[in-house]
Design a protein around this motif. Structure first.
Motif, PDB file in Angstrom:
ATOM      1  N   LEU A   1       0.687  -1.198   0.169  1.00 45.36           N
ATOM      2  CA  LEU A   1       0.019  -0.223   0.044  1.00 45.36           C
ATOM      3  C   LEU A   1       0.912   1.250   0.003  1.00 45.36           C
ATOM      4  N   ILE A   2       0.602   1.960  -1.015  1.00 42.18           N
ATOM      5  CA  ILE A   2       1.318   3.386  -1.037  1.00 42.18           C
ATOM      6  C   ILE A   2       0.471   4.520  -0.413  1.00 42.18           C
ATOM      7  N   TRP A   3       0.895   5.074   0.815  1.00 46.47           N
ATOM      8  CA  TRP A   3      -0.123   5.680   1.671  1.00 46.47           C
ATOM      9  C   TRP A   3       0.397   7.160   1.503  1.00 46.47           C
ATOM     10  N   PHE A   4      -0.474   8.168   0.618  1.00 52.63           N
ATOM     11  CA  PHE A   4      -0.232   9.410   0.487  1.00 52.63           C
ATOM     12  C   PHE A   4      -0.625  10.179   2.076  1.00 52.63           C
ATOM     13  N   THR A   5       0.372  10.582   2.951  1.00 50.20           N
ATOM     14  CA  THR A   5      -0.254  11.310   4.137  1.00 50.20           C
ATOM     15  C   THR A   5      -0.220  12.886   3.793  1.00 50.20           C
ATOM     16  N   LYS A   6       0.133  13.274   2.720  1.00 52.37           N
ATOM     17  CA  LYS A   6       0.106  14.635   2.426  1.00 52.37           C
ATOM     18  C   LYS A   6       0.078  14.951   1.103  1.00 52.37           C
ATOM     19  N   LEU A   7      -0.608  15.810   0.328  1.00 57.33           N
ATOM     20  CA  LEU A   7      -0.624  15.863  -1.198  1.00 57.33           C
ATOM     21  C   LEU A   7      -0.322  17.502  -1.601  1.00 57.33           C
ATOM     22  N   ALA A   8       0.183  17.579  -2.554  1.00 64.25           N
ATOM     23  CA  ALA A   8       0.650  19.004  -2.977  1.00 64.25           C
ATOM     24  C   ALA A   8      -1.011  19.656  -3.691  1.00 64.25           C
ATOM     25  N   PRO A   9      -0.855  20.936  -3.237  1.00 65.29           N
ATOM     26  CA  PRO A   9      -2.105  21.732  -3.909  1.00 65.29           C
ATOM     27  C   PRO A   9      -2.130  21.594  -5.394  1.00 65.29           C
ATOM     28  N   ALA A  10      -3.230  21.454  -6.021  1.00 66.11           N
ATOM     29  CA  ALA A  10      -3.447  21.559  -7.326  1.00 66.11           C
ATOM     30  C   ALA A  10      -4.462  22.420  -7.873  1.00 66.11           C
ATOM     31  N   GLY A  11      -4.540  23.683  -7.880  1.00 69.52           N
ATOM     32  CA  GLY A  11      -5.737  24.705  -8.431  1.00 69.52           C
ATOM     33  C   GLY A  11      -6.974  24.421  -8.046  1.00 69.52           C
ATOM     34  N   SER A  12      -7.877  25.144  -7.962  1.00 75.93           N
ATOM     35  CA  SER A  12      -9.295  25.074  -7.482  1.00 75.93           C
ATOM     36  C   SER A  12      -9.514  24.403  -6.273  1.00 75.93           C
ATOM     37  N   GLY A  13      -8.790  24.532  -5.389  1.00 78.00           N
ATOM     38  CA  GLY A  13      -8.997  23.903  -4.289  1.00 78.00           C
ATOM     39  C   GLY A  13      -8.461  22.531  -3.867  1.00 78.00           C
ATOM     40  N   GLY A  14      -8.033  21.901  -4.987  1.00 75.44           N
ATOM     41  CA  GLY A  14      -7.888  20.341  -5.094  1.00 75.44           C
ATOM     42  C   GLY A  14      -6.361  20.006  -4.714  1.00 75.44           C
ATOM     43  N   PHE A  15      -6.148  18.764  -4.699  1.00 73.71           N
ATOM     44  CA  PHE A  15      -4.751  18.313  -4.456  1.00 73.71           C
ATOM     45  C   PHE A  15      -4.435  17.178  -5.312  1.00 73.71           C
ATOM     46  N   GLN A  16      -3.267  16.915  -5.695  1.00 74.67           N
ATOM     47  CA  GLN A  16      -2.824  15.745  -6.595  1.00 74.67           C
ATOM     48  C   GLN A  16      -1.339  15.217  -6.250  1.00 74.67           C
ATOM     49  N   ALA A  17      -1.270  13.955  -6.736  1.00 73.99           N
ATOM     50  CA  ALA A  17       0.042  13.402  -6.792  1.00 73.99           C
ATOM     51  C   ALA A  17       0.223  12.264  -7.764  1.00 73.99           C
ATOM     52  N   GLN A  18       1.437  12.124  -8.457  1.00 72.82           N
ATOM     53  CA  GLN A  18       1.512  10.981  -9.430  1.00 72.82           C
ATOM     54  C   GLN A  18       2.790   9.980  -8.932  1.00 72.82           C
ATOM     55  N   ILE A  19       2.365   8.892  -9.458  1.00 70.57           N
ATOM     56  CA  ILE A  19       3.352   7.930  -9.329  1.00 70.57           C
ATOM     57  C   ILE A  19       3.714   7.338 -10.521  1.00 70.57           C
ATOM     58  N   PHE A  20       4.747   6.999 -10.880  1.00 71.42           N
ATOM     59  CA  PHE A  20       5.342   6.314 -11.955  1.00 71.42           C
ATOM     60  C   PHE A  20       6.464   5.183 -11.723  1.00 71.42           C
ATOM     61  N   ASN A  21       6.219   4.082 -12.348  1.00 76.13           N
ATOM     62  CA  ASN A  21       7.343   3.026 -12.340  1.00 76.13           C
ATOM     63  C   ASN A  21       7.606   2.556 -11.019  1.00 76.13           C
ATOM     64  N   VAL A  22       6.606   1.968 -10.510  1.00 85.40           N
ATOM     65  CA  VAL A  22       7.029   1.385  -8.815  1.00 85.40           C
ATOM     66  C   VAL A  22       7.675  -0.050  -9.365  1.00 85.40           C
ATOM     67  N   VAL A  23       8.625  -0.293  -8.553  1.00 86.21           N
ATOM     68  CA  VAL A  23       9.122  -1.463  -8.404  1.00 86.21           C
ATOM     69  C   VAL A  23       9.231  -2.179  -7.276  1.00 86.21           C
ATOM     70  N   VAL A  24       8.880  -3.243  -6.830  1.00 84.25           N
ATOM     71  CA  VAL A  24       8.990  -3.826  -5.513  1.00 84.25           C
ATOM     72  C   VAL A  24      10.254  -4.977  -5.701  1.00 84.25           C
ATOM     73  N   ARG A  25      10.944  -4.941  -4.679  1.00 79.27           N
ATOM     74  CA  ARG A  25      11.989  -5.901  -4.945  1.00 79.27           C
ATOM     75  C   ARG A  25      12.079  -6.619  -3.439  1.00 79.27           C
ATOM     76  N   GLY A  26      12.192  -7.927  -3.420  1.00 78.42           N
ATOM     77  CA  GLY A  26      12.219  -8.802  -2.273  1.00 78.42           C
ATOM     78  C   GLY A  26      12.775 -10.044  -2.588  1.00 78.42           C
ATOM     79  N   TRP A  27      13.048 -10.626  -1.238  1.00 70.70           N
ATOM     80  CA  TRP A  27      13.716 -12.279  -1.309  1.00 70.70           C
ATOM     81  C   TRP A  27      13.179 -12.840  -0.093  1.00 70.70           C
ATOM     82  N   GLY A  28      13.533 -14.151  -0.402  1.00 65.15           N
ATOM     83  CA  GLY A  28      13.095 -15.094   0.742  1.00 65.15           C
ATOM     84  C   GLY A  28      12.110 -16.143   0.520  1.00 65.15           C
TER      85      GLY A  28
END
Length: 73
Positions: free
Chosen positions: A46-73
């Motif tokens: 879960l990618i949890w945004f705890t604070k978003l950047a303001p984005a005009g008209s009183g809204g907020f926004q965030a963008q995520i690109f190219n998420v890579v999860v690495r693990g082992w075991g």
């Protein structure tokens, strides 16, 4: 922003408490690599945004690109 790991796929407040926070960061932008604070197991990330950047008209926004999860075991 925090990265959480858990085993429930139900989107409900009750299941959120079953997730474990494995990484956190504040005031990030651009390319950022999270590193787990310790061992973690789970089926879902879960990618949890705890604070978003303001984005005009009183809204907020965030963008995520190219998420890579690495693990082992």
């Amino acid at each position: 922003m925090s990265i959480e790991v858990g085993n429930h796929d139900t989107r409900a407040a009750a299941t959120l408490s079953t997730f474990t926070t494995v990484a956190r960061a504040q005031d990030i932008g651009g390319t950022y690599t999270f590193t787990c604070t310790g061992p973690a197991r789970g089926r879902y990330v879960l990618i949890w945004f705890t604070k978003l950047a303001p984005a005009g008209s009183g809204g907020f926004q965030a963008q995520i690109f190219n998420v890579v999860v690495r693990g082992w075991g």
